[in-house]
Design an enzyme around this catalytic site. Structure first.
Site, PDB file in Angstrom:
ATOM      1  N   ASP A 198      50.046  28.326  37.548  1.00 36.15           N
ATOM      2  CA  ASP A 198      50.097  29.767  37.799  1.00 36.15           C
ATOM      3  C   ASP A 198      51.434  30.167  38.416  1.00 36.15           C
ATOM      4  O   ASP A 198      52.189  29.319  38.924  1.00 36.15           O
ATOM      5  CB  ASP A 198      48.928  30.118  38.743  1.00 36.15           C
ATOM      6  CG  ASP A 198      48.464  31.551  38.609  1.00 36.15           C
ATOM      7  OD1 ASP A 198      49.175  32.361  37.989  1.00 36.15           O
ATOM      8  OD2 ASP A 198      47.375  31.864  39.145  1.00 36.15           O
ATOM      9  N   ASP A 204      44.749  38.563  33.208  1.00 34.08           N
ATOM     10  CA  ASP A 204      43.688  38.576  34.218  1.00 34.08           C
ATOM     11  C   ASP A 204      42.608  39.578  33.855  1.00 34.08           C
ATOM     12  O   ASP A 204      41.559  39.611  34.496  1.00 34.08           O
ATOM     13  CB  ASP A 204      44.276  38.948  35.591  1.00 34.08           C
ATOM     14  CG  ASP A 204      44.817  37.725  36.302  1.00 34.08           C
ATOM     15  OD1 ASP A 204      44.526  36.601  35.853  1.00 34.08           O
ATOM     16  OD2 ASP A 204      45.530  37.892  37.305  1.00 34.08           O
TER      17      ASP A 204
HETATM   18  C1  DGJ Z   1      46.138  34.660  38.950  1.00 33.68           C
HETATM   19  C2  DGJ Z   1      45.525  34.059  37.741  1.00 33.68           C
HETATM   20  O1  DGJ Z   1      45.853  34.795  36.619  1.00 33.68           O
HETATM   21  C3  DGJ Z   1      44.022  33.967  37.937  1.00 33.68           C
HETATM   22  O2  DGJ Z   1      43.420  33.484  36.769  1.00 33.68           O
HETATM   23  C4  DGJ Z   1      43.750  33.083  39.101  1.00 33.68           C
HETATM   24  O3  DGJ Z   1      44.158  31.775  38.814  1.00 33.68           O
HETATM   25  C5  DGJ Z   1      44.442  33.610  40.344  1.00 33.68           C
HETATM   26  N1  DGJ Z   1      45.849  33.843  40.108  1.00 33.68           N
HETATM   27  C6  DGJ Z   1      44.291  32.673  41.502  1.00 33.68           C
HETATM   28  O4  DGJ Z   1      45.009  33.042  42.570  1.00 33.68           O
END
Ligand code: DGJ
Length: 744
Positions: free
Chosen positions: A479, A549
């Site tokens: 990430d 997301d």
């Molecule tokens: C952003 C990501 O896109 C999510 O899927 C998740 O992993 C969160 N960060 C966790 O902090």
């Protein structure tokens, strides 16, 4: 698959599958562009395409010659300051303050295969016979420097890749103020520019605009390619559509600041350029050093936008993504993020894993919150050591228990970041990207580690590698949750501060390279607050990416539709999440959530222990369906049929066809129900016109030609007469059709 060189005319003709790209050495020994488009036959001379004519008010290169002006000559890698007033492909500042250069053709080399790019991701070949490369050397005597232009064409694809290498052979230091990867001048400006724009949670929406005189561009200054603009543009003819007409795609294999610029000049010539964003960029090129630009992948299609996308899918799936997972069926996963957020312990995780196994899920992914003392997003990034309060037996203990349940285990990292509340920051406060004595802006309470410094990358590598070595971890979600500010590095002198952001990306690539090399069996999935770094550079290391997301099925229609312009379904991470949806609060059926997520690498992102029995039954069936069809979905030929960006966006449909045209899956989605509507049908693409197909849920058989002309007759919507029964009802409705060959 030739690259032809005509020594007499000093012309190059690159013949890709169905496209031609022609340029020549001009009178001033620089390169002039002649043509790019549909394949034309080769001939002894294309000199008639080299249009030169005295023009009032043009500045001219040679005394006594009123014709030769770069003001109107189409060029291959132009510079500024010598009669061309358009923006250039490069600019080199010399020690005497001059920015004027004169790079003349010196030599060229044509060879089978494709060279690797130094420290950068790029498309590749497995056998040299797959591609031919042309390497052209341009030399400036005065500053004893060289520019090498690389062109590669692939045997079976309408692809031309380009990149550039700047080499300083002189005794002085040069400053690259601008070093783009490609430039090309088109005859005219009768184009529309297509771009994939958006923001967090609404990434890669398709935007189209007519070209105007002057400069139009998209770019990133955020330190990643960004969700605001994807590093891609296409120029399409106004009459080109999804399935017909001329389209030129430009996709940048890079994950940092980029520029994609189109300049229409006073003669309606269209100059397209792509490369590292020159804004806030400078590279000190000391004597003996060289600078390699990232690669641009140009695709020509005379079969519309969909034709362009299919070429990108083919190339990126098979010759950009790499490693063991490239061709393997991807596991159905469950990710605990939306199910638990930071609030979990081993017991809870094992409960979810056990229930997931019963449903047919294959991989459990533990997301954020397993390390340091991270109970929310204010702490612990950089401390990649398990939090024993939550997981007393460590990652290895948990992973083994999950393996015993019959699931693989995957783990979330955010390697590039540090929280101020962390051991790492306490020990190394100077390790973050920052400028001394200036405020340090944060994003999500976190700071960016200075990956332009090798020792920092090494440190993070060791921490991650230890966890992966201890194992058993078979998947990593990588990430990156903030854009970069106050860009500066303690590791570089003042004159190199404008290099920091590119060096950061090189550091990131080197970490990916080392980890993917040491752990070839691990499946990497890239992520950046969802889709803020969904680009070809990442795809080289991580064959799949978390697309957004935003997991709402209806929002995902636009996001996945736009993403498919460049990126193959095998790269598009798509999960079923709970309702009301956590990003938009919308309620959609489990069917529709699955029907959208099928068109990608599939998974679940909710607490399955919370589901009703009937929902679990449905999920089991969804997983059976996906497993049966994932090979087709991940490797098939993708067709977009109805766009969520057109006609009010109420209908979306797409389909995927197996290479042998014997198996097809169609997704059809309707946002709002319409009462008493017309009889709708869906015109299919890519079938074999002579094949007789069966369609699940429909009586009878249908020939390919009928389905591609008359179309597939869809279920009716509600017409006011209950008794007819056979209608689809309600908002956010969807249907999946599976076509197979009719049994004889
Ligand atoms: C952003 C990501 O896109 C999510 O899927 C998740 O992993 C969160 N960060 C966790 O902090």
């Amino acid at each position: 698959m030739p690259i032809l060189y005509n020594d007499l005319e000093k012309e190059f003709h690159l013949q890709a599958k169905d496209s031609s790209y022609i340029f020549k050495v001009m009178k001033n020994k620089q390169l002039g562009h002649l043509y790019y488009g549909k394949k034309i036959r080769h001939r002894d001379s294309f000199s008639h395409l080299y249009r030169i004519q005295q023009r009032a008010s043009a500045s001219c290169v040679y005394e006594g010659d009123l014709e030769f002006s770069l003001d109107y000559l189409k060029q291959e890698f132009p510079s500024y300051g010598t009669t061309d007033y358009r923006e250039p492909a490069y600019q080199i500042l010399q020690e005497n303050g001059s920015r004027i250069t004169n790079f003349e053709y010196k030599e060229h080399n044509i060879y089978q295969g494709k060279p690797k790019l130094d420290g950068l991701p790029a498309t590749y070949v497995e056998q040299d016979e797959e591609a031919v490369t042309l390497e052209i050397s341009l030399y400036d005597e005065l500053i004893q420097s060289e520019i090498k232009l690389f062109y590669t064409i692939y045997e079976h694809l309408n692809v031309i890749t380009r990149s550039t290498n700047f080499l300083n052979h002189s005794h002085e230091n040069l400053n690259l103020k601008r070093a783009l990867s490609t430039s090309i001048d088109f005859f005219d400006s009768n184009f529309e520019m297509v771009q994939l724009s958006g923001s967090w949670a609404r990434e890669r929406h398709v935007k189209t605009r007519k070209l105007q005189v002057g400069i139009q561009s998209i770019s990133s200054t955020r330190g990643t390619s960004s969700s605001q603009q994807n590093p891609f543009i296409a120029l399409k003819r106004p009459d080109a559509s999804e399935h017909q007409g001329e389209v030129y795609g430009f996709s940048f294999v890079y994950s940092g600041n980029f520029l994609a610029q189109v300049e229409v000049d006073h003669y309606d010539v269209t100059r397209v350029m792509m490369g590292i964003n020159p804004f806030d960029f400078n590279w000190l090129l000391e004597k003996g050093q060289h600078f390699q630009t990232p690669e641009v992948v140009m695709v020509y299609s005379d079969k519309g936008l969909n034709g362009m996308s299919q070429t990108y899918h083919n190339l990126y799936r098979t010759r950009l993504a790499k490693g063991k997972w490239r061709d393997k069926e991807r596991p159905v996963l469950i990710n605990n993020w939306e199910g638990t957020y930071f609030d979990f312990n081993e017991e809870k995780i094992l409960e979810i894993a056990k229930a997931s196994k019963d449903l047919g899920i294959e991989l459990f992914v533990l997301d954020d919150g397993w390390f340091g003392e991270r109970d929310d997003d204010t702490t612990s990034l950089g401390d990649w050591v398990v939090d024993k309060r939550k997981l007393p037996d460590g990652i290895t203990g948990l992973a083994k228990k999950i393996n015993e349940l019959g699931l693989d285990f995957g783990l979330w990292f955010e390697p590039e970041m540090v929280s101020k509340v962390s051991k790492l920051y306490k020990e190394h406060p100077d390790w973050i990207i920052h400028v001394d004595n200036r405020r340090q802006s944060h994003g999500r309470n976190q700071y960016v580690l200075d990956f332009s410094r090798k020792e920092i990358v090494n440190h993070i590598y060791e921490m991650m590698a230890k966890i992966l070595r201890d194992g058993p971890v078979s998947y990593v979600k990588w990430d990156m949750n903030r854009y970069i500010t106050e860009i500066g590095s303690q590791g570089l002198p003042a004159e190199r501060q404008s290099e920091v952001i590119h060096r950061y990306i090189l550091g990131l690539y080197s970490l990916y390279e080392r980890l993917t090399t040491e752990f070839p069996n691990v499946l990497f999935e890239s992520c950046a607050s969802g889709g803020c770094r969904f680009d070809p550079g990442m795809l080289y290391y991580a064959p799949q990416a978390w697309t957004s997301d935003d997991t709402d099925a209806i929002e995902r229609l636009k996001i996945q539709y736009g993403t498919s312009f460049v990126y193959p379904l095998s790269s598009i991470g798509a999960h079923v999440s709970a309702v009301p949806n956590h990003q938009v609060g919308r309620n959609t059926s489990l069917d529709t959530r699955g029907n959208v997520a099928y068109f990608g690498t599939y998974g679940y992102e909710l607490d399955v222990t919370d589901m009703l029995e009937e929902e679990k039954e449905k999920v089991k069936n969804q997983i059976i369906f996906y497993k049966e069809n994932r090979k087709l979905i991940q490797n098939g030929i993708f067709y977009r049929l109805q766009s969520p960006f057109e006609d009010g966006g109420n209908l979306t449909s797409w389909m995927v066809v197996s290479e042998d045209q014997k198996e097809i899956i169609i997704g059809h989605y309707r946002v709002l129900v319409r009462p008493n509507p017309d009889f709708s049908r869906l015109i299919l693409k890519g079938l074999n016109k002579d094949y007789e197909y069966e369609i699940n849920g429909l009586k009878g058989t249908f020939y390919g030609d009928e389905l591609m002309t008359v179309g597939l007759q869809l279920k009716n919507e509600f017409s006011g007469v209950e008794s007819t029964g056979n209608y689809s009802f309600g908002d956010f409705n969807s249907q999946i059709f599976k076509l197979t060959l009719a049994k004889p």
